[in-house]
Design a protein around this motif. Structure first.
Motif, PDB file in Angstrom:
ATOM      1  N   GLU A 129       0.961  -1.304  -0.036  1.00 33.36           N
ATOM      2  CA  GLU A 129       0.100  -0.004   0.080  1.00 33.36           C
ATOM      3  C   GLU A 129       0.851   1.133   0.024  1.00 33.36           C
ATOM      4  N   PRO A 130       1.773   1.362   0.920  1.00 33.94           N
ATOM      5  CA  PRO A 130       2.626   2.543   0.879  1.00 33.94           C
ATOM      6  C   PRO A 130       3.408   2.667  -0.501  1.00 33.94           C
ATOM      7  N   LEU A 131       3.850   1.840  -1.347  1.00 33.48           N
ATOM      8  CA  LEU A 131       4.648   1.952  -2.617  1.00 33.48           C
ATOM      9  C   LEU A 131       3.550   2.381  -3.465  1.00 33.48           C
ATOM     10  N   ALA A 132       2.198   1.681  -3.556  1.00 35.75           N
ATOM     11  CA  ALA A 132       1.415   2.087  -4.338  1.00 35.75           C
ATOM     12  C   ALA A 132       0.738   3.566  -4.260  1.00 35.75           C
ATOM     13  N   GLY A 133       0.811   4.218  -3.065  1.00 35.34           N
ATOM     14  CA  GLY A 133       0.437   5.583  -2.728  1.00 35.34           C
ATOM     15  C   GLY A 133       1.723   6.599  -3.276  1.00 35.34           C
ATOM     16  N   GLU A 134       2.870   6.205  -2.874  1.00 37.48           N
ATOM     17  CA  GLU A 134       4.024   6.925  -3.490  1.00 37.48           C
ATOM     18  C   GLU A 134       4.294   7.020  -4.931  1.00 37.48           C
ATOM     19  N   CYS A 135       3.914   6.041  -5.376  1.00 38.21           N
ATOM     20  CA  CYS A 135       4.188   5.835  -6.928  1.00 38.21           C
ATOM     21  C   CYS A 135       3.365   6.689  -8.018  1.00 38.21           C
ATOM     22  N   CYS A 136       1.908   6.544  -7.322  1.00 33.28           N
ATOM     23  CA  CYS A 136       0.900   7.407  -7.987  1.00 33.28           C
ATOM     24  C   CYS A 136       1.276   8.923  -7.502  1.00 33.28           C
ATOM     25  N   LYS A 137       1.847   9.273  -6.539  1.00 33.75           N
ATOM     26  CA  LYS A 137       2.060  10.444  -5.969  1.00 33.75           C
ATOM     27  C   LYS A 137       3.174  11.223  -7.084  1.00 33.75           C
ATOM     28  N   LEU A 138       4.262  10.217  -7.219  1.00 34.42           N
ATOM     29  CA  LEU A 138       5.107  10.630  -8.383  1.00 34.42           C
ATOM     30  C   LEU A 138       4.420  10.729  -9.691  1.00 34.42           C
ATOM     31  N   ILE A 139       3.914   9.727 -10.313  1.00 32.69           N
ATOM     32  CA  ILE A 139       3.128  10.080 -11.523  1.00 32.69           C
ATOM     33  C   ILE A 139       2.440  11.255 -11.544  1.00 32.69           C
ATOM     34  N   MET A 140       1.668  11.726 -10.503  1.00 31.28           N
ATOM     35  CA  MET A 140       0.943  12.937 -10.567  1.00 31.28           C
ATOM     36  C   MET A 140       2.040  14.067 -10.562  1.00 31.28           C
ATOM     37  N   LEU A 141       3.049  14.151  -9.923  1.00 35.44           N
ATOM     38  CA  LEU A 141       3.995  15.179  -9.776  1.00 35.44           C
ATOM     39  C   LEU A 141       4.668  15.410 -10.899  1.00 35.44           C
ATOM     40  N   VAL A 142       5.054  14.371 -11.773  1.00 37.27           N
ATOM     41  CA  VAL A 142       6.244  14.251 -12.650  1.00 37.27           C
ATOM     42  C   VAL A 142       5.483  14.740 -14.207  1.00 37.27           C
ATOM     43  N   SER A 143       3.960  14.536 -14.112  1.00 33.38           N
ATOM     44  CA  SER A 143       3.371  14.704 -15.591  1.00 33.38           C
ATOM     45  C   SER A 143       3.097  15.977 -15.885  1.00 33.38           C
ATOM     46  N   GLY A 144       4.309  16.692 -15.935  1.00 35.53           N
ATOM     47  CA  GLY A 144       4.374  18.134 -16.343  1.00 35.53           C
ATOM     48  C   GLY A 144       3.773  18.630 -17.643  1.00 35.53           C
ATOM     49  N   GLY A 145       4.013  18.224 -18.863  1.00 35.60           N
ATOM     50  CA  GLY A 145       3.489  18.482 -20.211  1.00 35.60           C
ATOM     51  C   GLY A 145       2.955  17.369 -20.825  1.00 35.60           C
ATOM     52  N   ASP A 146       2.303  17.777 -21.838  1.00 36.26           N
ATOM     53  CA  ASP A 146       1.717  16.783 -22.892  1.00 36.26           C
ATOM     54  C   ASP A 146       2.777  15.694 -23.190  1.00 36.26           C
ATOM     55  N   SER A 147       3.823  16.065 -23.593  1.00 36.20           N
ATOM     56  CA  SER A 147       4.853  14.925 -24.088  1.00 36.20           C
ATOM     57  C   SER A 147       5.073  13.858 -22.782  1.00 36.20           C
ATOM     58  N   ILE A 148       5.410  14.510 -21.640  1.00 37.70           N
ATOM     59  CA  ILE A 148       5.501  13.750 -20.790  1.00 37.70           C
ATOM     60  C   ILE A 148       4.610  12.814 -20.406  1.00 37.70           C
ATOM     61  N   LYS A 149       3.074  13.400 -20.250  1.00 37.09           N
ATOM     62  CA  LYS A 149       1.809  12.627 -20.096  1.00 37.09           C
ATOM     63  C   LYS A 149       1.579  11.522 -21.265  1.00 37.09           C
ATOM     64  N   PHE A 150       2.201  11.454 -22.516  1.00 37.59           N
ATOM     65  CA  PHE A 150       2.079  10.741 -23.462  1.00 37.59           C
ATOM     66  C   PHE A 150       3.037   9.754 -22.916  1.00 37.59           C
ATOM     67  N   LYS A 151       4.301   9.928 -22.766  1.00 36.74           N
ATOM     68  CA  LYS A 151       5.423   8.827 -22.391  1.00 36.74           C
ATOM     69  C   LYS A 151       4.653   8.004 -21.106  1.00 36.74           C
ATOM     70  N   ILE A 152       4.267   8.796 -20.163  1.00 32.14           N
ATOM     71  CA  ILE A 152       3.859   7.992 -18.945  1.00 32.14           C
ATOM     72  C   ILE A 152       2.678   7.045 -19.148  1.00 32.14           C
ATOM     73  N   GLN A 153       1.629   7.272 -20.002  1.00 33.42           N
ATOM     74  CA  GLN A 153       0.589   6.358 -20.348  1.00 33.42           C
ATOM     75  C   GLN A 153       0.933   5.356 -21.008  1.00 33.42           C
ATOM     76  N   GLU A 154       1.919   5.873 -22.170  1.00 29.50           N
ATOM     77  CA  GLU A 154       2.644   4.650 -22.823  1.00 29.50           C
ATOM     78  C   GLU A 154       3.328   3.527 -21.931  1.00 29.50           C
ATOM     79  N   ALA A 155       3.888   4.110 -20.936  1.00 35.08           N
ATOM     80  CA  ALA A 155       4.802   3.202 -20.050  1.00 35.08           C
ATOM     81  C   ALA A 155       3.812   2.053 -19.223  1.00 35.08           C
ATOM     82  N   GLY A 156       2.501   2.392 -19.533  1.00 33.69           N
ATOM     83  CA  GLY A 156       1.427   1.506 -18.396  1.00 33.69           C
ATOM     84  C   GLY A 156       1.087   2.030 -17.082  1.00 33.69           C
TER      85      GLY A 156
END
Length: 423
Positions: free
Chosen positions: A108-135
């Motif tokens: 549970e702690p890992l899931a929360g921290e990883c979700c937090k990191l995904i939220m914080l690092v998804s700054g621009g459209d290009s990054i968002k696309f890369k993130i969703q492509e990574a699953g």
């Protein structure tokens, strides 16, 4: 020593001091505080490499850097922040986060921290696309299903989905992977947790920009979940503001109007206006939502009046007499409520609405659009004989004539003003 070398040496010195204490939060704090001076690429690489062997350190440094760079929101800081997001991506942090969420599903702690990191690092459209492509979207939704009972995971997951949903492709993927259902389920399971409700409302608001998503929100009973959140957490201004905007966007047809009304949405919106009358943006979206609910719906017009909506609108006009956006939306709403409804016209008069309209006309005499709306509203109110006397006594006739003089070349103002005088 060159500047880049000095920054690198300083970064190493500070991190070694923190590492000696085995305190990775301290690493993040120290390096984060010095990030704004450490813009050299080598310094970035040094800082990231120093924490590669300890995954939690990456989260900590990221949060601290993000807090500092976004503190003032300047363009320069924003660019540095986006650069940092790209650096984090290029170092493989997102891929590692998604892989970790899959490998240690039950953490549970890992899931929360990883979700937090995904939220914080998804700054621009290009990054968002890369993130969703990574699953990442699949990983987030899997975490929400696995940790249904964890408010922290649900909060951070909704926040991550909100950040990703500003990208059109991500919106479609969230819907197709049953993400809207997961968000609504989180709201239903954690009704009393304001953070979950706030981030979930925000996620549904962002997703509601898409017509297919609007249908999905309706079909998963998302509108009812939003209204329940408003009722339970009436004192949370941010949640109320987001909920009002979401409902304003979701009122797209008669079926949705009925669903929102039957779920207590009208009363919830009016309650938000009364409880948070100092928040101008909330008042704007509340008026917009009520306008959409009132259009061609006599039952909803009566419901708005009976819930105290007319008094709340007039209070909003008084509290934000300097905000033309609030006034224009309030005028539009009052005009809709007054149309073909004698009871509402009288209620507007008794609530001090006529005086509020005239005062706003005098205060914003140069605003053509506002003058046009005000004249049209006074024309609608003048359909009641008693209101005609009130308009005259409040100085309404004088205000209409002044609007005609000030906007003599505006055909719309002249037409509306003449209509008001002839009513």
């Amino acid at each position: 020593m060159a500047r880049g070398g000095e920054e690198e040496a300083e970064a190493r010195k500070l991190s070694e001091l923190a590492r000696a204490k085995n305190n990775w939060k301290e690493v993040g704090r120290i390096l984060g505080e010095h990030w704004s001076e450490m813009v050299d690429r080598k310094a970035v690489e040094t800082m990231v490499s120093m924490i590669e062997e300890r995954g939690n350190g990456l989260w900590e440094i990221y949060f601290k850097v993000r807090d500092i760079l976004m503190l003032k929101g300047s363009d320069a800081r924003q660019k540095k922040f986006e650069s940092f997001c790209m650096d984090v991506w290029e170092r493989g942090a997102m891929t590692e986060a998604v892989t970790a969420m899959d490998r240690w599903k039950e953490s549970e702690p890992l899931a929360g921290e990883c979700c937090k990191l995904i939220m914080l690092v998804s700054g621009g459209d290009s990054i968002k696309f890369k993130i969703q492509e990574a699953g990442a979207i699949n990983a987030i939704l899997r975490a929400m299903r696995t940790h249904k009972g964890s408010p922290a995971v649900q909060e951070h997951a909704c926040s991550a989905l909100t950040s990703l949903a500003t990208n059109a492709r991500c919106q479609d993927k969230i819907r197709n992977f049953q993400g809207i259902h997961a968000i609504v389920q989180a709201m239903n399971q954690h009704k009393n947790i304001v953070k979950v409700q706030q981030h979930a409302c925000r996620a549904l608001l962002v997703l509601s920009a898409n017509d297919q998503n609007k249908s999905a929100i309706r079909d998963t009973h998302g509108m009812q979940a939003i209204i329940k959140a408003m009722i339970v957490h009436y004192n949370c201004a941010e949640l109320q503001e987001q909920a009002c905007e979401a409902l304003a966007r979701l009122v797209v047809n008669e079926d949705n109007r009925c669903m929102i009304r039957d779920a207590g949405g009208i009363e919830a919106i009016v309650q938000a206006m009364v409880a948070h009358r100092v928040r101008a943006v909330l008042q704007e979206w509340a008026c917009e939502a009520l306008v959409n609910l009132a259009v061609n719906d006599a039952r909803n017009k009566d419901k708005i009046r009976d819930a105290g909506g007319i008094e709340a609108i007039v209070c909003a006009m008084e509290a934000h007499s300097n905000r033309t956006e609030v006034l224009q939306r309030a005028y539009t709403l009052l005009e809709e409520l007054a149309a073909n409804n004698t009871h509402n016209r009288n209620k507007i008069r008794d609530a001090g609405g006529i005086e509020a309209i005239v005062r706003a006309m005098l205060a914003h005499s140069a605003n053509e659009k506002l003058q046009k709306h005000a004249c049209r509203l006074l024309e609608a109110l003048a359909a009641n004989t008693n209101n005609q006397d009130k308009i005259r006594d409040a100085g309404g006739i004088k205000s209409i004539l002044q609007a005609m003089v000030a906007h003599r070349i505006s055909v719309e103002v002249q037409e509306q003003a003449c209509g008001a005088l002839l009513a």
